[in-house]
Enzyme design. Structure first.
Site, short mmCIF file in Angstrom:
data_model
loop_
_atom_site.label_atom_id
_atom_site.label_comp_id
_atom_site.label_asym_id
_atom_site.label_seq_id
_atom_site.Cartn_x
_atom_site.Cartn_y
_atom_site.Cartn_z
N LYS A 20 22.57 31.51 56.07
CA LYS A 20 22.67 30.34 55.20
C LYS A 20 23.60 29.27 55.80
CE LYS A 20 19.61 31.56 52.15
NZ LYS A 20 19.55 32.95 51.83
C1 LIG Z 1 18.92 33.75 50.68
C2 LIG Z 1 18.22 33.46 49.41
C3 LIG Z 1 18.48 34.17 48.23
C4 LIG Z 1 19.30 35.42 48.15
O1 LIG Z 1 20.49 35.42 48.77
P1 LIG Z 1 21.06 36.77 49.46
O2 LIG Z 1 22.48 36.41 49.72
O3 LIG Z 1 20.27 36.99 50.69
O4 LIG Z 1 20.92 37.87 48.46
C5 LIG Z 1 17.87 33.75 47.06
N1 LIG Z 1 17.02 32.72 47.05
C6 LIG Z 1 16.73 32.02 48.15
C7 LIG Z 1 15.79 30.88 48.05
C8 LIG Z 1 17.30 32.39 49.38
O5 LIG Z 1 16.98 31.72 50.49
#
Ligand SMILES: *Cc1c(COP(=O)(O)O)cnc(C)c1O
Length: 372
Positions: A180
């Protein structure tokens, strides 16, 4: 191979983790508090609760707002499976809605059409980091007592009408997983203005125990605790928070580089016959990923780029087509299904070199030429 995504880390992150080791306090503690304060300061949010990951953030936010069995939650089918699993985890029913082809963000008219007396929440996803039409969503919600719980996993750093995502609205959930905009290794956060619900989420984060470990440590009766609510083991650890704090210092640099690459891509992919770029808001968006629509022959496109040394991906396969979620589909979602067959994610990372960007652009250009 140029990867679609990859975290940008250095020895600074490792040193910060080393410092946590030296304190001997690895779990929920002062480093997590520091990370939460930083989140509040950066976004302008009144409350920030750091958790283990973005999926946990979505789950605990829904639970905190009292969404449960019998409730409907309107959600785009085109999102990561996490959004849907969070709804199912609280026992609520996902109601899939359409997205717009220009941005992959929720189609406001379609959202409005799917509201029923049982709708308790709407979960918009700020796709690639481009903000949804929050004014329109909040208007629909506020008129009916519905909550907007944003899946803001892609949008850490995005600005909407002068305000940071997470700093306004009812509730925004972030992810700080490995790929992210900034990473904690693994991590997530719930940001919201309501103090009472924030307190509830804070308790639920540590098994419904009335005070977090840190507060208890400062208490005289070290051993005393009360379990006052249902809850989870969803707290962020000092180890992860330490990584996140270092990444915070690099965020502007990451976003600037990703914005520069996005502008490059967007300029290069205009007027092509076989691909269509999305409408990316270069000024306000913290660009998480870069998605193109491949009008036809997506598999061939992905194979072509692979042979030229560029990895690609598909974010995401529509959830109403997934075996476990199919039963919630109430009829076809033609726009989502078309987009699901066309979208393709190109490499976008802060550490890409200009030569990497050129490799990707040249490969897409040559593919387009080969199909004319
Ligand atoms: C990454 C992501 C999540 C979940 O996050 P995690 O930290 O991987 O559990 C939820 N929604 C979207 C759109 C994402 O890209």
């Amino acid at each position: 191979m140029i990867p679609v995504s990859r975290p940008s880390m250095g020895k600074e992150e490792l040193e910060a983790v080393g410092k946590v080791f030296e304190t001997g306090w690895l779990g929920l503690g002062s480093t997590v508090l520091e990370f939460e304060n930083k989140l509040k300061e950066y976004t302008g949010a009144k409350n920030a609760i750091a958790v283990t990951n973005g999926t946990a953030a979505l789950h605990i936010a829904l639970d905190g707002f009292g969404v449960g069995p019998g409730d409907e939650v309107i959600v785009p089918s085109l999102t990561f499976a996490a959004t849907i699993q969070a709804i199912l985890a609280v026992g609520a029913t996902p109601v899939f809605c359409e997205v717009m082809p220009q941005t992959l963000n929720v189609d406001i008219k379609d959202v409005e059409n799917r509201v029923t007396p049982r709708t308790k929440a709407i979960m918009p996803v700020h796709y690639c980091g481009n903000a949804c039409d929050m004014d329109a969503l909040l208007k629909i919600a506020d008129a009916r007592g519905i909550k907007i719980i944003e899946d803001a996993a892609h949008a850490f750093g995005t600005v909407y009408k002068g305000k940071k995502i997470g700093g306004f609205g009812h509730c925004a959930c972030f992810s700080f997983d490995a790929i992210k905009n900034i990473t904690c290794g693994e991590g997530g956060a719930v940001l919201l203005p309501d103090d009472a619900i924030a307190e509830k989420i804070r308790r639920k984060r540590v098994l419904g125990i009335d005070k977090d470990t840190w507060a208890r440590y400062q208490n005289k009766r070290l051993w005393f605790y009360e379990v006052v609510d249902t809850g989870y083991r969803y707290h962020m650890s000092n180890i992860n928070a330490a990584i996140g704090l270092v990444q915070f210092g690099k965020l502007d640099k990451f976003l600037a580089r990703k914005r520069e690459i996005t502008k490059n891509y967007d300029a290069a992919f205009q007027n092509m016959a076989s691909v269509l770029p999305l409408e990316n808001d270069h000024e306000n968006t913290a660009q998480f990923c870069y998605i193109l629509r491949v009008v036809k022959e997506r598999d061939a496109f992905m194979e072509f780029l692979k042979e030229r040394g560029a990895a690609t991906g598909v974010h995401y396969i529509p959830n109403h087509e997934q075996p476990v979620f199919k039963r919630f589909a109430k009829g076809p979602l033609p726009v989502t299904e078309l987009l699901g067959a066309q979208i393709c994610t190109l490499p976008l990372t802060p550490d890409m070199t200009d030569a990497d960007v050129r490799t990707v652009v040249d490969a897409v250009t040559d593919f387009d030429k080969s199909r004319r």
